[in-house]
Design a protein around this motif. Structure first.
Motif, mmCIF file in Angstrom:
data_model
loop_
_atom_site.group_PDB
_atom_site.id
_atom_site.type_symbol
_atom_site.label_atom_id
_atom_site.label_comp_id
_atom_site.label_asym_id
_atom_site.label_seq_id
_atom_site.Cartn_x
_atom_site.Cartn_y
_atom_site.Cartn_z
ATOM 1 N N ASP A 146 -7.398 -10.701 2.447
ATOM 2 C CA ASP A 146 -8.643 -10.241 1.852
ATOM 3 C C ASP A 146 -8.270 -9.215 0.775
ATOM 4 N N LEU A 147 -9.253 -8.834 -0.047
ATOM 5 C CA LEU A 147 -8.964 -7.883 -1.125
ATOM 6 C C LEU A 147 -9.636 -6.531 -0.916
ATOM 7 N N ASP A 148 -10.957 -6.501 -0.937
ATOM 8 C CA ASP A 148 -11.683 -5.230 -0.915
ATOM 9 C C ASP A 148 -11.437 -4.463 0.379
ATOM 10 N N HIS A 149 -11.040 -3.199 0.259
ATOM 11 C CA HIS A 149 -10.755 -2.316 1.383
ATOM 12 C C HIS A 149 -9.598 -2.804 2.243
ATOM 13 N N THR A 150 -8.899 -3.841 1.791
ATOM 14 C CA THR A 150 -7.706 -4.328 2.479
ATOM 15 C C THR A 150 -6.480 -4.008 1.635
ATOM 16 N N LEU A 151 -6.436 -4.556 0.432
ATOM 17 C CA LEU A 151 -5.388 -4.214 -0.537
ATOM 18 C C LEU A 151 -5.901 -3.268 -1.612
ATOM 19 N N LEU A 152 -7.194 -3.375 -1.901
ATOM 20 C CA LEU A 152 -7.839 -2.556 -2.929
ATOM 21 C C LEU A 152 -8.600 -1.416 -2.278
ATOM 22 N N ASP A 153 -8.363 -0.213 -2.756
ATOM 23 C CA ASP A 153 -9.077 0.962 -2.234
ATOM 24 C C ASP A 153 -10.443 1.037 -2.917
ATOM 25 N N GLY A 154 -11.342 0.205 -2.460
ATOM 26 C CA GLY A 154 -12.680 0.137 -3.025
ATOM 27 C C GLY A 154 -13.219 -1.269 -2.874
ATOM 28 N N ASP A 155 -14.396 -1.476 -3.405
ATOM 29 C CA ASP A 155 -15.050 -2.778 -3.380
ATOM 30 C C ASP A 155 -15.178 -3.295 -4.808
ATOM 31 N N GLY A 156 -14.568 -4.441 -5.084
ATOM 32 C CA GLY A 156 -14.541 -4.953 -6.449
ATOM 33 C C GLY A 156 -15.911 -5.227 -7.028
ATOM 34 N N ASP A 157 -16.833 -5.764 -6.220
ATOM 35 C CA ASP A 157 -18.177 -6.047 -6.722
ATOM 36 C C ASP A 157 -18.888 -4.762 -7.143
ATOM 37 N N ASP A 158 -18.805 -3.746 -6.283
ATOM 38 C CA ASP A 158 -19.427 -2.462 -6.591
ATOM 39 C C ASP A 158 -18.785 -1.829 -7.825
ATOM 40 N N GLY B 48 -6.136 -7.439 21.277
ATOM 41 C CA GLY B 48 -4.712 -7.187 21.108
ATOM 42 C C GLY B 48 -4.169 -7.519 19.738
ATOM 43 N N TRP B 49 -5.040 -7.463 18.717
ATOM 44 C CA TRP B 49 -4.592 -7.748 17.358
ATOM 45 C C TRP B 49 -3.860 -6.537 16.788
ATOM 46 N N ARG B 50 -2.967 -6.810 15.870
ATOM 47 C CA ARG B 50 -2.273 -5.746 15.155
ATOM 48 C C ARG B 50 -3.252 -5.023 14.235
ATOM 49 N N VAL B 51 -3.122 -3.699 14.151
ATOM 50 C CA VAL B 51 -3.953 -2.873 13.273
ATOM 51 C C VAL B 51 -3.017 -2.144 12.315
ATOM 52 N N LEU B 52 -3.345 -2.210 11.030
ATOM 53 C CA LEU B 52 -2.442 -1.711 9.989
ATOM 54 C C LEU B 52 -3.206 -0.837 9.008
ATOM 55 N N ASP B 53 -2.546 0.213 8.529
ATOM 56 C CA ASP B 53 -3.111 1.079 7.491
ATOM 57 C C ASP B 53 -2.330 0.833 6.204
ATOM 58 N N VAL B 54 -2.997 0.302 5.193
ATOM 59 C CA VAL B 54 -2.371 0.077 3.889
ATOM 60 C C VAL B 54 -2.841 1.100 2.873
ATOM 61 N N LEU B 55 -4.089 1.538 2.999
ATOM 62 C CA LEU B 55 -4.707 2.370 1.960
ATOM 63 C C LEU B 55 -4.566 3.854 2.201
ATOM 64 N N GLY B 56 -4.118 4.281 3.379
ATOM 65 C CA GLY B 56 -3.995 5.710 3.641
ATOM 66 C C GLY B 56 -5.360 6.371 3.628
ATOM 67 N N ALA B 57 -5.479 7.471 2.879
ATOM 68 C CA ALA B 57 -6.750 8.196 2.786
ATOM 69 C C ALA B 57 -7.667 7.431 1.839
ATOM 70 N N ALA B 58 -8.311 6.407 2.356
ATOM 71 C CA ALA B 58 -9.103 5.508 1.523
ATOM 72 C C ALA B 58 -10.401 6.168 1.071
ATOM 73 N N GLN B 59 -10.923 5.634 -0.035
ATOM 74 C CA GLN B 59 -12.220 6.063 -0.520
ATOM 75 C C GLN B 59 -13.307 5.565 0.423
ATOM 76 N N PRO B 60 -14.492 6.226 0.446
ATOM 77 C CA PRO B 60 -15.594 5.716 1.270
ATOM 78 C C PRO B 60 -15.912 4.267 0.916
ATOM 79 N N ARG B 61 -16.333 3.512 1.914
ATOM 80 C CA ARG B 61 -16.649 2.106 1.699
ATOM 81 C C ARG B 61 -17.900 1.952 0.859
ATOM 82 N N CYS B 62 -17.936 0.802 0.142
ATOM 83 C CA CYS B 62 -19.138 0.437 -0.614
ATOM 84 C C CYS B 62 -20.309 0.415 0.344
#
Length: 232
Positions: free
Chosen positions: A13-25, A218-232
Motif C-alpha cells: 500500500d502507499l498512503d501511511h504505509t510508505l508515504l507519510d501522509g495521504d496522497g489524495d488529501d 499474530g501478524w507482523r507489525v512494522l514501523d516505517v514512518l517513525g513519528a508520522a504526521q496525523p492521518r488524513c
C-alpha cells in the motif's frame, strides 16, 4: 517437465504505509494552493477524509470526488503539475526506510507491486520514485483524450483491491495461489480483504482497528514512518 514456481510477490500500500501522509488529501490541497480547483473542494476533501477513517464512505464515492478534480484537462496538461507535486509534496514525505524496504524485496528477487486506492495520476510518479515496476491504482476515464471526471472500472480499494490484484495476476500469467506466499504491507483496515489472502501480511504503522486485528492474528507489525504526521 516441472514448471518453475511463480515469482514471490511483495505488495505495498502507499498512503501511511510508505508515504507519510495521504496522497489524495495532499493532491487536493496542492491543487487548491495553485487555484486549479474551486475553493469549496477543501470542505468536501476534509469530509471524505473523516468518512474514510470511520469507514462511512463507499469506494466509488471516495474515488469519484478525486476523479472530478481532474476533469476537463488532458494527461499532458496535468503532467507538469504531477512533476511539481512529486517534488514539493511527495519526496519530502518518503522516509529512507520506505525506499529501503522496497529495495530489500527487489534485492531478494521478489516482484514488487504498489497497490493503492489513489488514482493513477496521483500515484504513478511515486511508484516510479520508489522503484516499482508495477502499479495498481484507481483508473480514470478519458473521453477524446480529456479526463471526464469519472472512474474507469473498479476502484482499487477495499474488496476492489483484492479483485484488481486477482485480475493482474491472471494477466501476468500467474496463478491465484501466488498470493499464498506473497507479502502485503498496509496500514489500513480498509485493506483487510487483500491482507487476509496473502501468506505474509504485515501491518505497517497500522490504524487502531488493523493493529487490533494484527495482534489477534499474530501478524507482523512494522514501523516505517517513525513519528508520522496525523492521518488524513
Amino acid at each position: 517437465m516441472i514448471s518453475p514456481p511463480p515469482p514471490k510477490l511483495a505488495l505495498f500500500d502507499l498512503d501511511h504505509t510508505l508515504l507519510d501522509g495521504d496522497g489524495d488529501d495532499l493532491w487536493c490541497r496542492f491543487l487548491l494552493r495553485h487555484a486549479l480547483v474551486p475553493a469549496e473542494a477543501q470542505a468536501r476533501n476534509e469530509q471524505l477524509c473523516a468518512d474514510y477513517r470511520a469507514g462511512q464512505v463507499s469506494a466509488q464515492a471516495f474515488s469519484a470526488f478525486y476523479a472530478r478534480l481532474l476533469a476537463g484537462r488532458s494527461p499532458a496538461q496535468w503532467s507538469p503539475w504531477q512533476d511539481r507535486f512529486l517534488a514539493e509534496e511527495i519526496r519530502p514525505r518518503l522516509p529512507p526506510a520506505a525506499y529501503d524496504l522496497v529495495a530489500s524485496h527487489r534485492a531478494a528477487g521478489h516482484t514488487v507491486v504498489l497497490t493503492t486506492a489513489s488514482n493513477r495520476v496521483i500515484a504513478e510518479r511515486t511508484a516510479v520514485e520508489l522503484g516499482f515496476s508495477h502499479c495498481l491504482a484507481t483508473e480514470l476515464a478519458l473521453v477524446d483524450g480529456i479526463f471526464s471526471g469519472e472512474v474507469e472500472g473498479i476502484p482499487n480499494m477495499r474488496a476492489g483491491k483484492l479483485q484488481r490484484m486477482q485480475t493482474w495476476l491472471a494477466r501476468q500469467g500467474l496463478p491465484a495461489s501466488a498470493l499464498a506466499s506473497a507479502f502485503f504491507y498496509s496500514d489500513s483496515i480498509n485493506d483487510l480483504p487483500l491482507l487476509s489472502e496473502v501468506g505474509q501480511p504485515v501491518a505497517v504503522n497500522p490504524d487502531a482497528r488493523l493493529l487490533q486485528h494484527a495482534l489477534a492474528h499474530g501478524w507482523r507489525v512494522l514501523d516505517v514512518l517513525g513519528a508520522a504526521q496525523p492521518r488524513c
